[in-house]
Design a protein around this motif. Structure first.
Motif, PDB file in Angstrom:
ATOM      1  N   PHE A  98       0.960  -0.844 -17.848  1.00 27.73           N
ATOM      2  CA  PHE A  98       1.167   0.293 -18.063  1.00 27.73           C
ATOM      3  C   PHE A  98       2.548   1.092 -17.320  1.00 27.73           C
ATOM      4  CE2 PHE A  98      -3.230   0.320 -19.516  1.00 27.73           C
ATOM      5  CZ  PHE A  98      -3.063   0.473 -20.879  1.00 27.73           C
ATOM      6  N   ASP A  99       2.682   0.346 -15.926  1.00 30.00           N
ATOM      7  CA  ASP A  99       3.769   0.683 -15.227  1.00 30.00           C
ATOM      8  C   ASP A  99       5.190   0.271 -16.016  1.00 30.00           C
ATOM      9  OD1 ASP A  99       2.525   1.820 -13.082  1.00 30.00           O
ATOM     10  OD2 ASP A  99       2.759  -0.088 -11.914  1.00 30.00           O
TER      11      ASP A  99
ATOM     12  N   ASN B 216       0.955  -1.084   0.099  1.00 26.86           N
ATOM     13  CA  ASN B 216       0.081   0.109  -0.038  1.00 26.86           C
ATOM     14  C   ASN B 216       0.841   1.356   0.157  1.00 26.86           C
ATOM     15  OD1 ASN B 216      -2.388  -1.746   0.154  1.00 26.86           O
ATOM     16  ND2 ASN B 216      -1.703  -1.887   2.362  1.00 26.86           N
ATOM     17  N   LEU B 217       1.596   1.539  -1.101  1.00 28.88           N
ATOM     18  CA  LEU B 217       2.526   2.470  -0.890  1.00 28.88           C
ATOM     19  C   LEU B 217       2.038   3.903  -1.026  1.00 28.88           C
ATOM     20  CD1 LEU B 217       5.593   3.151  -1.105  1.00 28.88           C
ATOM     21  CD2 LEU B 217       5.438   3.101  -3.698  1.00 28.88           C
ATOM     22  N   GLY B 218       0.858   4.104  -1.351  1.00 27.77           N
ATOM     23  CA  GLY B 218       0.335   5.547  -1.256  1.00 27.77           C
ATOM     24  C   GLY B 218       1.081   6.441  -2.419  1.00 27.77           C
ATOM     25  N   ALA B 219       0.688   7.575  -2.252  1.00 30.68           N
ATOM     26  CA  ALA B 219       0.979   8.874  -3.285  1.00 30.68           C
ATOM     27  C   ALA B 219       2.431   9.016  -3.019  1.00 30.68           C
ATOM     28  CB  ALA B 219       0.242  10.016  -2.948  1.00 30.68           C
TER      29      ALA B 219
ATOM     30  N   LEU C 182       5.427  -0.031 -19.234  1.00 33.45           N
ATOM     31  CA  LEU C 182       5.597   1.012 -20.362  1.00 33.45           C
ATOM     32  C   LEU C 182       6.263   2.300 -19.826  1.00 33.45           C
ATOM     33  CD1 LEU C 182       4.881   1.909 -23.482  1.00 33.45           C
ATOM     34  CD2 LEU C 182       2.760   2.653 -22.497  1.00 33.45           C
ATOM     35  N   ALA C 183       5.822   2.678 -18.871  1.00 31.57           N
ATOM     36  CA  ALA C 183       6.501   3.697 -17.997  1.00 31.57           C
ATOM     37  C   ALA C 183       8.072   3.491 -17.762  1.00 31.57           C
ATOM     38  CB  ALA C 183       6.083   4.313 -16.769  1.00 31.57           C
ATOM     39  N   ASP C 184       8.180   2.405 -17.257  1.00 32.53           N
ATOM     40  CA  ASP C 184       9.676   1.858 -17.088  1.00 32.53           C
ATOM     41  C   ASP C 184      10.481   2.059 -18.339  1.00 32.53           C
ATOM     42  OD1 ASP C 184       8.628   1.353 -14.433  1.00 32.53           O
ATOM     43  OD2 ASP C 184       8.583  -0.842 -14.839  1.00 32.53           O
ATOM     44  N   ALA C 185       9.923   1.415 -19.599  1.00 37.15           N
ATOM     45  CA  ALA C 185      10.522   1.549 -20.717  1.00 37.15           C
ATOM     46  C   ALA C 185      10.817   2.712 -21.355  1.00 37.15           C
ATOM     47  CB  ALA C 185       9.859   0.653 -21.811  1.00 37.15           C
ATOM     48  N   VAL C 186       9.930   3.774 -21.326  1.00 37.87           N
ATOM     49  CA  VAL C 186       9.884   4.897 -21.751  1.00 37.87           C
ATOM     50  C   VAL C 186      11.074   5.696 -20.967  1.00 37.87           C
ATOM     51  CG1 VAL C 186       8.730   7.270 -21.815  1.00 37.87           C
ATOM     52  CG2 VAL C 186       7.706   5.003 -22.672  1.00 37.87           C
ATOM     53  N   GLY C 187      10.894   5.466 -19.510  1.00 37.68           N
ATOM     54  CA  GLY C 187      11.966   6.312 -18.631  1.00 37.68           C
ATOM     55  C   GLY C 187      13.494   5.731 -19.202  1.00 37.68           C
ATOM     56  N   ALA C 188      13.545   4.404 -19.311  1.00 37.13           N
ATOM     57  CA  ALA C 188      14.950   3.997 -19.574  1.00 37.13           C
ATOM     58  C   ALA C 188      15.159   4.377 -20.899  1.00 37.13           C
ATOM     59  CB  ALA C 188      14.807   2.466 -19.450  1.00 37.13           C
ATOM     60  N   ALA C 189      14.474   4.461 -22.031  1.00 33.81           N
ATOM     61  CA  ALA C 189      14.974   4.887 -23.258  1.00 33.81           C
ATOM     62  C   ALA C 189      15.225   6.219 -23.437  1.00 33.81           C
ATOM     63  CB  ALA C 189      13.537   4.505 -24.307  1.00 33.81           C
ATOM     64  N   PHE C 190      14.546   6.967 -22.523  1.00 34.96           N
ATOM     65  CA  PHE C 190      14.791   8.575 -22.538  1.00 34.96           C
ATOM     66  C   PHE C 190      16.209   8.752 -22.345  1.00 34.96           C
ATOM     67  CE2 PHE C 190      14.782  12.789 -20.393  1.00 34.96           C
ATOM     68  CZ  PHE C 190      14.436  13.540 -21.565  1.00 34.96           C
ATOM     69  N   ALA C 191      16.321   8.296 -20.975  1.00 35.20           N
ATOM     70  CA  ALA C 191      17.840   8.448 -20.375  1.00 35.20           C
ATOM     71  C   ALA C 191      18.975   7.859 -20.994  1.00 35.20           C
ATOM     72  CB  ALA C 191      17.916   7.589 -18.881  1.00 35.20           C
TER      73      ALA C 191
ATOM     74  N   SER D  54       3.298  11.706 -10.299  1.00 33.50           N
ATOM     75  CA  SER D  54       2.407  10.641 -10.576  1.00 33.50           C
ATOM     76  C   SER D  54       3.138   9.152 -10.516  1.00 33.50           C
ATOM     77  CB  SER D  54       1.936  10.793 -11.816  1.00 33.50           C
ATOM     78  OG  SER D  54       2.823  10.517 -12.894  1.00 33.50           O
ATOM     79  N   ASP D  55       2.416   8.155 -10.213  1.00 31.79           N
ATOM     80  CA  ASP D  55       3.006   6.902 -10.441  1.00 31.79           C
ATOM     81  C   ASP D  55       3.905   6.488 -11.569  1.00 31.79           C
ATOM     82  OD1 ASP D  55       3.129   4.208  -9.639  1.00 31.79           O
ATOM     83  OD2 ASP D  55       1.702   3.742 -11.362  1.00 31.79           O
ATOM     84  N   LYS D  56       3.302   6.828 -12.771  1.00 28.58           N
ATOM     85  CA  LYS D  56       4.074   6.672 -13.819  1.00 28.58           C
ATOM     86  C   LYS D  56       5.174   7.281 -14.165  1.00 28.58           C
ATOM     87  CE  LYS D  56       0.671   3.869 -14.933  1.00 28.58           C
ATOM     88  NZ  LYS D  56       0.377   3.259 -13.866  1.00 28.58           N
ATOM     89  N   SER D  57       5.303   8.884 -13.561  1.00 36.85           N
ATOM     90  CA  SER D  57       6.404   9.595 -13.653  1.00 36.85           C
ATOM     91  C   SER D  57       7.521   9.020 -12.543  1.00 36.85           C
ATOM     92  CB  SER D  57       6.123  10.995 -13.217  1.00 36.85           C
ATOM     93  OG  SER D  57       5.114  11.553 -13.928  1.00 36.85           O
ATOM     94  N   GLY D  58       7.260   8.409 -11.397  1.00 35.50           N
ATOM     95  CA  GLY D  58       7.955   7.835 -10.473  1.00 35.50           C
ATOM     96  C   GLY D  58       8.600   6.622 -11.160  1.00 35.50           C
ATOM     97  N   HIS D  59       7.827   5.853 -12.003  1.00 30.15           N
ATOM     98  CA  HIS D  59       8.478   4.849 -12.767  1.00 30.15           C
ATOM     99  C   HIS D  59       9.433   5.212 -13.814  1.00 30.15           C
ATOM    100  CE1 HIS D  59       6.322   1.063 -11.534  1.00 30.15           C
ATOM    101  NE2 HIS D  59       5.526   1.681 -11.033  1.00 30.15           N
ATOM    102  N   ALA D  60       8.978   6.202 -14.384  1.00 30.59           N
ATOM    103  CA  ALA D  60       9.846   6.799 -15.509  1.00 30.59           C
ATOM    104  C   ALA D  60      11.264   7.180 -14.876  1.00 30.59           C
ATOM    105  CB  ALA D  60       9.393   7.878 -16.361  1.00 30.59           C
ATOM    106  N   VAL D  61      11.203   7.965 -13.704  1.00 34.54           N
ATOM    107  CA  VAL D  61      12.447   8.382 -13.302  1.00 34.54           C
ATOM    108  C   VAL D  61      13.412   7.160 -12.576  1.00 34.54           C
ATOM    109  CG1 VAL D  61      13.285   9.735 -11.341  1.00 34.54           C
ATOM    110  CG2 VAL D  61      11.543  10.665 -12.632  1.00 34.54           C
ATOM    111  N   GLY D  62      12.759   6.296 -11.835  1.00 38.46           N
ATOM    112  CA  GLY D  62      13.304   5.160 -11.307  1.00 38.46           C
ATOM    113  C   GLY D  62      14.132   4.482 -12.590  1.00 38.46           C
ATOM    114  N   TYR D  63      13.502   4.086 -13.482  1.00 37.64           N
ATOM    115  CA  TYR D  63      13.833   3.174 -14.389  1.00 37.64           C
ATOM    116  C   TYR D  63      14.814   4.150 -15.452  1.00 37.64           C
ATOM    117  CZ  TYR D  63      11.730  -0.813 -12.797  1.00 37.64           C
ATOM    118  OH  TYR D  63      11.385  -1.759 -12.165  1.00 37.64           O
TER     119      TYR D  63
END
Length: 146
Positions: free
Chosen positions: A111-112, A40-43, A114-123, A49-58
């Protein structure tokens, strides 16, 4: 002019050690795993956003993977190494979503990934662009000398 990949790497040998190259990869994977293990990680802070967090982490994971695969050298960045880094980061994202299926209060989400892949690809794209810029700069310096 010699091939840039045949030049001796700069810096002391400790900076080319497996621990120096792969330690940040393992650390970022551990941070992701630990965060995914929290029920229950919360906000996220700051309204991220959750997806932005995924993109940054990945994105961080993709960057340190590319660095490790390139041997810590900008001259080691290639399209193949970039593709391998992107694939590894995305596969880790898939495994992370599988892991979340077993954490109470967490659910896997494609979709998480997908956000992971997009974040990794961007970096990783930033790393490839930096290498391309370096090639152009070396080429320009070479032309000025002749």
């Amino acid at each position: 002019m010699s091939d840039p990949d045949t030049r001796a790497p700069l810096g002391p040998p400790a900076l080319r050690s497996p621990l120096f190259l792969w330690g940040p990869v393992v650390l970022q994977m551990a941070v992701i795993f630990i965060a995914s293990s929290i029920p229950n990680l919360g906000a996220l802070p700051g309204g991220i956003s959750d997806k932005s967090g995924h993109a940054v982490g990945y994105g961080l994971l993709g960057a340190v993977l590319l660095r490790a695969l390139a041997g810590g050298r900008l001259t080691g960045v290639t399209w193949i190494r970039a593709a391998v880094a992107a694939a590894l980061a995305t596969l880790y994202g898939v495994s992370d979503e599988f892991h979340q299926a077993f954490v109470p209060g967490r659910t896997p989400d494609r979709f998480d990934v997908l956000a992971d892949a997009v974040g990794a690809a961007f970096a990783i794209g930033i790393g490839v662009a930096a290498r391309a810029w370096d090639i152009l700069a070396v080429s320009a310096r070479s032309r000025r000398r002749h």
